[in-house]
Design an enzyme around this catalytic site. Structure first.
Site, mmCIF file in Angstrom:
data_model
loop_
_atom_site.group_PDB
_atom_site.id
_atom_site.type_symbol
_atom_site.label_atom_id
_atom_site.label_comp_id
_atom_site.label_asym_id
_atom_site.label_seq_id
_atom_site.Cartn_x
_atom_site.Cartn_y
_atom_site.Cartn_z
ATOM 1 N N LYS A 114 0.223 10.778 -8.582
ATOM 2 C CA LYS A 114 1.164 11.777 -8.064
ATOM 3 C C LYS A 114 2.563 11.587 -8.647
ATOM 4 O O LYS A 114 3.155 12.520 -9.157
ATOM 5 C CB LYS A 114 1.315 11.666 -6.527
ATOM 6 C CG LYS A 114 0.105 11.963 -5.719
ATOM 7 C CD LYS A 114 0.440 11.953 -4.235
ATOM 8 C CE LYS A 114 0.993 10.649 -3.698
ATOM 9 N NZ LYS A 114 0.075 9.499 -3.763
ATOM 10 N N ARG A 129 2.532 13.796 4.973
ATOM 11 C CA ARG A 129 1.430 12.837 4.998
ATOM 12 C C ARG A 129 0.669 12.913 6.302
ATOM 13 O O ARG A 129 -0.323 12.210 6.474
ATOM 14 C CB ARG A 129 2.000 11.431 4.880
ATOM 15 C CG ARG A 129 1.877 10.808 3.535
ATOM 16 C CD ARG A 129 2.484 9.429 3.659
ATOM 17 N NE ARG A 129 2.074 8.565 2.625
ATOM 18 C CZ ARG A 129 2.726 8.412 1.481
ATOM 19 N NH1 ARG A 129 3.802 9.095 1.228
ATOM 20 N NH2 ARG A 129 2.288 7.554 0.590
ATOM 21 N N ARG A 135 -0.600 -1.713 -11.595
ATOM 22 C CA ARG A 135 0.677 -0.999 -11.741
ATOM 23 C C ARG A 135 1.861 -1.953 -11.769
ATOM 24 O O ARG A 135 1.939 -2.896 -11.005
ATOM 25 C CB ARG A 135 0.879 -0.017 -10.583
ATOM 26 C CG ARG A 135 2.283 0.605 -10.617
ATOM 27 C CD ARG A 135 2.430 1.773 -9.702
ATOM 28 N NE ARG A 135 2.168 1.432 -8.319
ATOM 29 C CZ ARG A 135 2.155 2.338 -7.342
ATOM 30 N NH1 ARG A 135 2.356 3.610 -7.618
ATOM 31 N NH2 ARG A 135 1.913 1.962 -6.115
ATOM 32 N N ARG A 146 5.172 -3.721 -7.353
ATOM 33 C CA ARG A 146 5.732 -3.220 -6.102
ATOM 34 C C ARG A 146 5.311 -4.126 -4.942
ATOM 35 O O ARG A 146 4.192 -4.629 -4.944
ATOM 36 C CB ARG A 146 5.226 -1.786 -5.863
ATOM 37 C CG ARG A 146 6.313 -0.754 -5.929
ATOM 38 C CD ARG A 146 5.782 0.638 -5.963
ATOM 39 N NE ARG A 146 5.077 1.057 -4.746
ATOM 40 C CZ ARG A 146 4.691 2.307 -4.508
ATOM 41 N NH1 ARG A 146 4.956 3.254 -5.401
ATOM 42 N NH2 ARG A 146 4.048 2.615 -3.417
ATOM 43 N N ARG A 158 -3.134 1.536 3.033
ATOM 44 C CA ARG A 158 -2.633 2.858 2.643
ATOM 45 C C ARG A 158 -3.792 3.828 2.418
ATOM 46 O O ARG A 158 -3.737 4.985 2.819
ATOM 47 C CB ARG A 158 -1.788 2.752 1.369
ATOM 48 C CG ARG A 158 -0.357 2.335 1.662
ATOM 49 C CD ARG A 158 0.212 1.450 0.569
ATOM 50 N NE ARG A 158 0.363 2.093 -0.721
ATOM 51 C CZ ARG A 158 0.437 1.433 -1.880
ATOM 52 N NH1 ARG A 158 0.331 0.111 -1.908
ATOM 53 N NH2 ARG A 158 0.607 2.078 -3.000
HETATM 54 P P1 AP5 Z 1 1.369 6.580 -9.646
HETATM 55 O O1 AP5 Z 1 1.814 7.815 -10.349
HETATM 56 O O2 AP5 Z 1 2.381 5.516 -9.379
HETATM 57 O O3 AP5 Z 1 0.564 6.919 -8.304
HETATM 58 P P2 AP5 Z 1 1.004 7.577 -6.945
HETATM 59 O O4 AP5 Z 1 -0.049 8.586 -6.621
HETATM 60 O O5 AP5 Z 1 2.425 8.034 -7.000
HETATM 61 O O6 AP5 Z 1 0.782 6.366 -5.951
HETATM 62 P P3 AP5 Z 1 1.764 5.603 -4.968
HETATM 63 O O7 AP5 Z 1 1.196 4.205 -4.801
HETATM 64 O O8 AP5 Z 1 3.178 5.720 -5.411
HETATM 65 O O9 AP5 Z 1 1.543 6.343 -3.664
HETATM 66 P P4 AP5 Z 1 1.912 5.823 -2.281
HETATM 67 O O10 AP5 Z 1 1.602 7.001 -1.447
HETATM 68 O O11 AP5 Z 1 1.224 4.561 -1.900
HETATM 69 O O12 AP5 Z 1 3.415 5.414 -2.360
HETATM 70 P P5 AP5 Z 1 4.741 6.175 -1.991
HETATM 71 O O13 AP5 Z 1 5.781 5.649 -2.882
HETATM 72 O O14 AP5 Z 1 4.550 7.631 -1.877
HETATM 73 O O15 AP5 Z 1 0.170 5.976 -10.503
HETATM 74 C C1 AP5 Z 1 -0.429 4.740 -10.146
HETATM 75 C C2 AP5 Z 1 -0.709 3.910 -11.406
HETATM 76 O O16 AP5 Z 1 -1.706 4.585 -12.188
HETATM 77 C C3 AP5 Z 1 0.519 3.744 -12.326
HETATM 78 O O17 AP5 Z 1 0.544 2.454 -12.839
HETATM 79 C C4 AP5 Z 1 0.295 4.774 -13.430
HETATM 80 O O18 AP5 Z 1 0.876 4.358 -14.648
HETATM 81 C C5 AP5 Z 1 -1.225 4.840 -13.504
HETATM 82 N N1 AP5 Z 1 -1.724 6.159 -13.895
HETATM 83 C C6 AP5 Z 1 -1.209 7.375 -13.549
HETATM 84 N N2 AP5 Z 1 -1.958 8.370 -14.079
HETATM 85 C C7 AP5 Z 1 -2.980 7.767 -14.747
HETATM 86 C C8 AP5 Z 1 -4.085 8.263 -15.518
HETATM 87 N N3 AP5 Z 1 -4.297 9.585 -15.679
HETATM 88 N N4 AP5 Z 1 -4.938 7.362 -16.036
HETATM 89 C C9 AP5 Z 1 -4.724 6.015 -15.887
HETATM 90 N N5 AP5 Z 1 -3.684 5.480 -15.189
HETATM 91 C C10 AP5 Z 1 -2.828 6.342 -14.633
HETATM 92 O O19 AP5 Z 1 4.994 5.635 -0.499
HETATM 93 C C11 AP5 Z 1 5.255 4.258 -0.264
HETATM 94 C C12 AP5 Z 1 5.287 3.999 1.230
HETATM 95 O O20 AP5 Z 1 6.397 4.703 1.836
HETATM 96 C C13 AP5 Z 1 4.065 4.491 2.029
HETATM 97 O O21 AP5 Z 1 3.000 3.559 1.985
HETATM 98 C C14 AP5 Z 1 4.673 4.635 3.437
HETATM 99 O O22 AP5 Z 1 4.805 3.384 4.047
HETATM 100 C C15 AP5 Z 1 6.066 5.168 3.139
HETATM 101 N N6 AP5 Z 1 6.113 6.637 3.132
HETATM 102 C C16 AP5 Z 1 6.394 7.442 2.061
HETATM 103 N N7 AP5 Z 1 6.339 8.742 2.419
HETATM 104 C C17 AP5 Z 1 6.032 8.761 3.742
HETATM 105 C C18 AP5 Z 1 5.799 9.809 4.675
HETATM 106 N N8 AP5 Z 1 5.877 11.095 4.320
HETATM 107 N N9 AP5 Z 1 5.473 9.470 5.948
HETATM 108 C C19 AP5 Z 1 5.396 8.181 6.337
HETATM 109 N N10 AP5 Z 1 5.598 7.135 5.498
HETATM 110 C C20 AP5 Z 1 5.905 7.424 4.205
HETATM 111 MG MG MG Z 2 4.223 7.355 -6.156
#
Ligand code: AP5
Ligand code: MG
Length: 218
Positions: free
Chosen positions: A17, A93, A130, A162, A173
């Site tokens: 994403k 979410r 990652r 991270r 998660r």
């Molecule tokens: P990446 O693009 O980083 O994946 P992502 O889908 O963004 O995954 P996240 O881990 O960032 O999602 P998340 O929901 O856990 O974290 P968030 O920051 O939103 O890609 C992942 C890896 O794959 C990378 O290394 C990339 O290079 C690789 N990759 C990408 N595309 C690829 C491909 N096509 N092929 C191969 N490799 C590839 O949230 C963090 C925390 O914040 C949450 O856990 C929660 O505690 C809190 N939080 C955030 N938003 C909310 C909310 N709305 N409500 C409540 N809590 C929240």
């Molecule tokens: Mg992300």
């Protein structure tokens, strides 16, 4: 028609994403709003929000709905999002967040939600490999033969793992995604605003699928 796009990108953690939202935001020239990035910035800056969110995010839990809705309400009221639209990454979410988002957006609300589909076993290995730049947030995949210290190609910052990319937090998660976030597929489906896009393949292939999905629904 109001110009710009107003998108929500759903998908498991690690589905790409964040990676794809950066590109979509450049392509459609609209702000990329990542609630995860907003929370990590608050943690880095040591704000009251950052202090209270750190333990929850590190454990892979969800920060409470009221706080998250307040953050997004404020961000969406800024001129860029109001004028050009938005790409939301990591919000909503929960169904409560989705209902609030529809209320905040009104007639400039979400036009399309995209589920970036990647199987659980694939995201697990992507997340364990990652690495992210502490300064600019650029994403990398570790190969096991990486330089130490690892310096970001974009900005020269330190590239690290991270704090929530531990096996335990990742599994938490992913479990929460299934119980709390997957119901949003049905939520947006009921108003014909849902489309699924395959998230496996190269980042370029996924990006082409995403832009096509947006363009064919406009
Ligand atoms: P990446 O693009 O980083 O994946 P992502 O889908 O963004 O995954 P996240 O881990 O960032 O999602 P998340 O929901 O856990 O974290 P968030 O920051 O939103 O890609 C992942 C890896 O794959 C990378 O290394 C990339 O290079 C690789 N990759 C990408 N595309 C690829 C491909 N096509 N092929 C191969 N490799 C590839 O949230 C963090 C925390 O914040 C949450 O856990 C929660 O505690 C809190 N939080 C955030 N938003 C909310 C909310 N709305 N409500 C409540 N809590 C929240
Ligand atoms: Mg992300």
């Amino acid at each position: 028609m109001i110009p710009g796009v107003r998108l929500v990108i759903l998908g498991r953690q690690g589905s790409g994403k964040g990676t794809q939202c950066v590109r979509l935001s450049r392509h459609f020239v609209v702000p990329h709003i990542s609630t995860g990035d907003m929370l990590r910035a608050a943690v880095r800056e040591g704000t009251p929000l950052g202090k209270s969110a750190k333990a929850v995010t590190d454990a892979g839990g969800l920060v409470n709905d009221e706080i998250m809705i307040g953050l997004v309400r404020e961000r969406l009221s800024a001129e860029d999002a109001h004028e050009r639209g938005f790409i939301l990454d990591g919000f909503p979410r929960t169904v409560t967040q989705a209902l609030a988002l529809d209320e905040i957006g009104g007639d400039r609300g979400v036009e399309l939600a995209i589920d970036l589909e990647v199987p659980r076993e694939v995201v697990l290995s992507r997340l364990l490999a990652r690495r992210v730049c502490r300064d600019c947030g650029a994403n990398y995949q570790a190969t096991g033969r990486d330089p130490r210290p690892w310096i970001c190609d974009n900005c020269g910052g330190d590239v690290v793992q991270r704090d929530d990319d531990t096996t335990e937090a990742i599994n938490n998660r992913l479990d929460l995604y299934e119980t709390q976030t997957q119901p949003l597929i049905e939520y947006y489906g009921r108003s014909s605003r849902m489309v699924a896009v395959g998230g496996t393949g190269t980042p370029d292939e996924v990006f082409d699928r995403l832009t096509r999905a947006v363009e064919t629904t406009r």
